[in-house]
Design a protein around this motif. Sequence first.
Motif, PDB file in Angstrom:
ATOM      1  N   GLY A 173      41.527  48.259  37.088  1.00  0.00           N
ATOM      2  CA  GLY A 173      41.335  49.379  36.196  1.00  0.00           C
ATOM      3  C   GLY A 173      39.906  49.642  35.798  1.00  0.00           C
ATOM      4  N   SER A 174      39.149  48.606  35.497  1.00  0.00           N
ATOM      5  CA  SER A 174      37.753  48.767  35.089  1.00  0.00           C
ATOM      6  C   SER A 174      36.914  47.637  35.654  1.00  0.00           C
ATOM      7  CB  SER A 174      37.637  48.769  33.565  1.00  0.00           C
ATOM      8  OG  SER A 174      37.858  47.468  33.035  1.00  0.00           O
ATOM      9  N   LEU A 175      35.606  47.908  35.765  1.00  0.00           N
ATOM     10  CA  LEU A 175      34.691  46.876  36.256  1.00  0.00           C
ATOM     11  C   LEU A 175      34.545  45.736  35.253  1.00  0.00           C
ATOM     12  CD1 LEU A 175      31.986  49.080  37.978  1.00  0.00           C
ATOM     13  CD2 LEU A 175      33.351  47.300  39.082  1.00  0.00           C
ATOM     14  N   ASP A 176      34.666  46.024  33.967  1.00  0.00           N
ATOM     15  CA  ASP A 176      34.603  44.949  32.973  1.00  0.00           C
ATOM     16  C   ASP A 176      35.719  43.941  33.215  1.00  0.00           C
ATOM     17  OD1 ASP A 176      32.389  45.992  31.742  1.00  0.00           O
ATOM     18  OD2 ASP A 176      33.506  46.991  30.131  1.00  0.00           O
ATOM     19  N   THR A 177      36.925  44.452  33.461  1.00  0.00           N
ATOM     20  CA  THR A 177      38.057  43.561  33.727  1.00  0.00           C
ATOM     21  C   THR A 177      37.843  42.787  35.018  1.00  0.00           C
ATOM     22  OG1 THR A 177      39.529  45.114  32.605  1.00  0.00           O
ATOM     23  CG2 THR A 177      40.562  43.471  34.013  1.00  0.00           C
ATOM     24  N   LEU A 178      37.364  43.468  36.050  1.00  0.00           N
ATOM     25  CA  LEU A 178      37.105  42.795  37.325  1.00  0.00           C
ATOM     26  C   LEU A 178      36.043  41.716  37.165  1.00  0.00           C
ATOM     27  CD1 LEU A 178      36.754  44.207  40.846  1.00  0.00           C
ATOM     28  CD2 LEU A 178      34.762  43.086  39.871  1.00  0.00           C
ATOM     29  N   ASN A 179      34.948  42.019  36.473  1.00  0.00           N
ATOM     30  CA  ASN A 179      33.879  41.031  36.305  1.00  0.00           C
ATOM     31  C   ASN A 179      34.370  39.785  35.578  1.00  0.00           C
ATOM     32  OD1 ASN A 179      31.532  42.190  37.582  1.00  0.00           O
ATOM     33  ND2 ASN A 179      31.460  43.716  35.953  1.00  0.00           N
ATOM     34  N   TRP A 182      36.648  37.788  38.072  1.00  0.00           N
ATOM     35  CA  TRP A 182      35.900  37.105  39.130  1.00  0.00           C
ATOM     36  C   TRP A 182      34.819  36.166  38.594  1.00  0.00           C
ATOM     37  CZ3 TRP A 182      34.738  41.480  43.266  1.00  0.00           C
ATOM     38  CH2 TRP A 182      35.932  41.800  43.933  1.00  0.00           C
ATOM     39  N   ASN A 183      34.637  36.160  37.279  1.00  0.00           N
ATOM     40  CA  ASN A 183      33.592  35.324  36.681  1.00  0.00           C
ATOM     41  C   ASN A 183      32.223  35.620  37.293  1.00  0.00           C
ATOM     42  OD1 ASN A 183      32.804  33.287  34.803  1.00  0.00           O
ATOM     43  ND2 ASN A 183      32.645  31.798  36.474  1.00  0.00           N
ATOM     44  N   THR A 184      31.899  36.910  37.395  1.00  0.00           N
ATOM     45  CA  THR A 184      30.676  37.320  38.108  1.00  0.00           C
ATOM     46  C   THR A 184      29.389  37.019  37.362  1.00  0.00           C
ATOM     47  OG1 THR A 184      30.919  39.560  37.206  1.00  0.00           O
ATOM     48  CG2 THR A 184      31.840  39.149  39.401  1.00  0.00           C
ATOM     49  N   SER A 185      29.501  36.523  36.124  1.00  0.00           N
ATOM     50  CA  SER A 185      28.278  36.081  35.460  1.00  0.00           C
ATOM     51  C   SER A 185      27.681  34.867  36.164  1.00  0.00           C
ATOM     52  CB  SER A 185      28.566  35.758  33.988  1.00  0.00           C
ATOM     53  OG  SER A 185      29.579  34.776  33.875  1.00  0.00           O
ATOM     54  N   PHE A 191      28.905  43.315  38.653  1.00  0.00           N
ATOM     55  CA  PHE A 191      28.944  44.618  39.324  1.00  0.00           C
ATOM     56  C   PHE A 191      28.960  45.736  38.283  1.00  0.00           C
ATOM     57  CE2 PHE A 191      31.038  41.705  42.371  1.00  0.00           C
ATOM     58  CZ  PHE A 191      30.212  41.907  43.466  1.00  0.00           C
ATOM     59  N   TYR A 192      28.126  46.762  38.525  1.00  0.00           N
ATOM     60  CA  TYR A 192      28.043  47.906  37.617  1.00  0.00           C
ATOM     61  C   TYR A 192      28.555  49.194  38.256  1.00  0.00           C
ATOM     62  CZ  TYR A 192      25.236  44.786  34.737  1.00  0.00           C
ATOM     63  OH  TYR A 192      24.808  43.725  33.976  1.00  0.00           O
ATOM     64  N   GLU A 193      28.737  49.186  39.569  1.00  0.00           N
ATOM     65  CA  GLU A 193      29.316  50.321  40.294  1.00  0.00           C
ATOM     66  C   GLU A 193      30.302  49.769  41.313  1.00  0.00           C
ATOM     67  OE1 GLU A 193      28.786  53.415  39.581  1.00  0.00           O
ATOM     68  OE2 GLU A 193      27.007  53.249  38.277  1.00  0.00           O
ATOM     69  N   TRP A 194      31.400  50.475  41.513  1.00  0.00           N
ATOM     70  CA  TRP A 194      32.420  50.000  42.455  1.00  0.00           C
ATOM     71  C   TRP A 194      31.868  49.851  43.863  1.00  0.00           C
ATOM     72  CZ3 TRP A 194      36.754  47.941  40.706  1.00  0.00           C
ATOM     73  CH2 TRP A 194      37.235  48.330  39.457  1.00  0.00           C
ATOM     74  N   ASP A 195      30.968  50.748  44.267  1.00  0.00           N
ATOM     75  CA  ASP A 195      30.478  50.686  45.640  1.00  0.00           C
ATOM     76  C   ASP A 195      29.445  49.590  45.870  1.00  0.00           C
ATOM     77  OD1 ASP A 195      28.248  51.798  44.436  1.00  0.00           O
ATOM     78  OD2 ASP A 195      28.333  53.688  45.544  1.00  0.00           O
ATOM     79  N   GLU A 196      29.163  48.795  44.841  1.00  0.00           N
ATOM     80  CA  GLU A 196      28.334  47.598  45.028  1.00  0.00           C
ATOM     81  C   GLU A 196      29.134  46.444  45.640  1.00  0.00           C
ATOM     82  OE1 GLU A 196      25.550  48.532  41.092  1.00  0.00           O
ATOM     83  OE2 GLU A 196      26.942  46.841  41.072  1.00  0.00           O
ATOM     84  N   ILE A 197      30.441  46.568  45.599  1.00  0.00           N
ATOM     85  CA  ILE A 197      31.323  45.489  46.081  1.00  0.00           C
ATOM     86  C   ILE A 197      31.493  45.616  47.592  1.00  0.00           C
ATOM     87  CG2 ILE A 197      33.624  44.487  45.927  1.00  0.00           C
ATOM     88  CD1 ILE A 197      33.774  45.740  43.083  1.00  0.00           C
ATOM     89  N   VAL A 198      31.277  44.516  48.301  1.00  0.00           N
ATOM     90  CA  VAL A 198      31.425  44.501  49.759  1.00  0.00           C
ATOM     91  C   VAL A 198      32.461  43.449  50.144  1.00  0.00           C
ATOM     92  CG1 VAL A 198      29.055  45.259  50.114  1.00  0.00           C
ATOM     93  CG2 VAL A 198      29.554  42.810  50.075  1.00  0.00           C
TER      94      VAL A 198
END
Length: 678
Positions: A173-179, A182-185, A191-198
């Motif tokens: 739903g949101s990048l905050d939830t995804l981050n 995934w523990n992206t810290s 990630f700040y934009e969806w298209d940054e994800i590969v």
Amino acid sequence: MINPNKPKIWYGGDYNPDQWEKPVWDEDLRMFKLSGIDVATLNVFAWAKNQPNEETYQFDWLDEMINKLHGDGVGVCLGTSTAAHPAWMAKKYPDVLRVDFDGRKRKFGGRHNSCPNSPTYRHYSVKMAEKLAERYKDHPALLIWHISNEYGGYCYCDNCAVAFQEWLKQRYGSLDTLNRAWNTSFWGHTFYEWDEIVPPSALSEEWRGWNGRTATNFQGISLDYCRFQSDSLLECYKLEYEVLKKHTPNIPITTNLMGAYKELDYQKWAKHLDVVSWDSYPGMDTPYSYTAMMHDLMRGLKDGQPFMLMEQTPSAQNWQPYNALKRPGVMRLWSYQAAARGADTIMFFQLRRSIGACEKYHGAVIDHAGHEHTRVFRECAALGSELHKLGDTLLDAHVKSKVGIIFDWDNWWAVELSSGPSIALKYVDEVYKYYDALYQLGITADMISVDTDFSKYDVIIAPVMYMVKPGVASRIEQYVEAGGSFITTFFSGIVNENDLVAPGGYPGELRKVLGIWAEEIDALLPEQSNSIELKSKLDGMKMSYSCNLLCDLIHSEGAEVIAEYGSDFYKGMPAVTVNRYGSGEAWYMATSPEGAFLQDWLKKLCADRGIQPALASLPSGVEATIREKDGQSYLFVLNHNADAMAVNVPAGYDLLTDRKLSGQTELPGRDLWIVKLD
């Protein structure tokens, strides 16, 4: 019943008349009659023949063959031919080609070679399925649809990257939830934009680690990519499924699965199959119990419904390092092993052996000799005659069990994407240890998912339940509180569905029901072992057993300590515990014990709960299980040994030999009984 138009155990397999000139067809049909073949799977890889270019469709050859088969009383399992796209498609529409793990764009070739998120592939595969459905929807030979073939393989192309981003939007739903998920810290991966994800590949987060096993910097990303690719291929299947159902709502639809195939979540796939079908290819050194577990896994995908054995080889395989022949009697024996565990079809790959390419040495009912005077053909014909004699006696009979073993694809992916604690930890192997112990005792187990109704079972075993999904811990607590026996092992209760560790100590949400907490995990080298020392004598058990792989260092929080470690600095710490919880109990196996321990312990545990083997005192190498139908029990007894074995069989009537059996009776080597019990 899979299809009432063929009310018997179907007998047949993959047939590729498109590889042969027409004079061969009539000879094949003659030999089908001799062998009892009554179902042929057609059109699995014929896309290029059916559609030689973008505008042209040609099905004359298929019309002729289906009519010939029908005229001879042979039903058709009709493939959609979409398992390998044509060369012209790859040339004109390169988006159909996959990109591999190392970032290389494939050329045309092989199979499983289509990107599941290619608009071109999805468009033309659905169009082909609809053309076939429109043409054959009313043909009386059509028994079942077979979509594509052995789906598998991941893609890392730009189409998949964009589709992955959209899949993630739907999931989180949101990048905050995804981050957070995934523990992206960690390592500054926010990630700040969806298209940054590969996609996670050798170009980004993953690499080939020890023994070729995939390793990853971010388990959450890689875990979601496994889910996404499984879902992407499933979506391709569903698109064909929907168009077939539009035209043939009463014809069942399947695709052939491959047992414990890691890449696809078959428990999710099975919801969209009208009947589960799978391809069984054990090696000559594969334990019989492992093959049995695969049959039970496939049966468990649809809550115990009978399944199709879609493929097996009549004799040799062709892709193993050493392709031994099936010894006389083995093909028949293994066919009935599938039937004993829920198969309502016995089918082969292939009916006629091809003369070229990589499967020309794969076994077939009709060999390169091209006539019926071969050992394999004679064995196939004898089996065909037996299946005709059995008729519909066993159709829709069910296997009953009071033991369930949890198998979960998400958990499998997560365990083996983990960056520790041991490269030797293999999820399927640990599940198999418990299954094999029950198999050796003659006790049937269902292979179940975490979504299964637990109340159907007296004992539930969850080996290496590393991932605990939402709501599962509370359902386990309810199950145990109501009187069930729950067993889990080391490396359980560690993470949630996003592979994030549950704070507060292991085993996380399972801590309450298990009555223990785990402080550390010791990984043993392959040559190392410890021991399990019972604190008091238990009936039928020794006082000491070996253990290896991993040793959890645990503390009791109310659980009774049944056994302790025998050596190392944690000598005397709990190795096996049981926690009385409500009316039931929860066991924790803190290490991986030798098989003898599991057999001795599970024998006692099952006996205490009134769980009996299908047949008591089985000789080694003899397998027994029961299918039930309309209140009648059918006991399958299979002798996997080359030599005869004396078996104490209950009174009944052997459906294969037409004789009464009772008491101590000799079962010849590589032979079996199907006993209709009195």
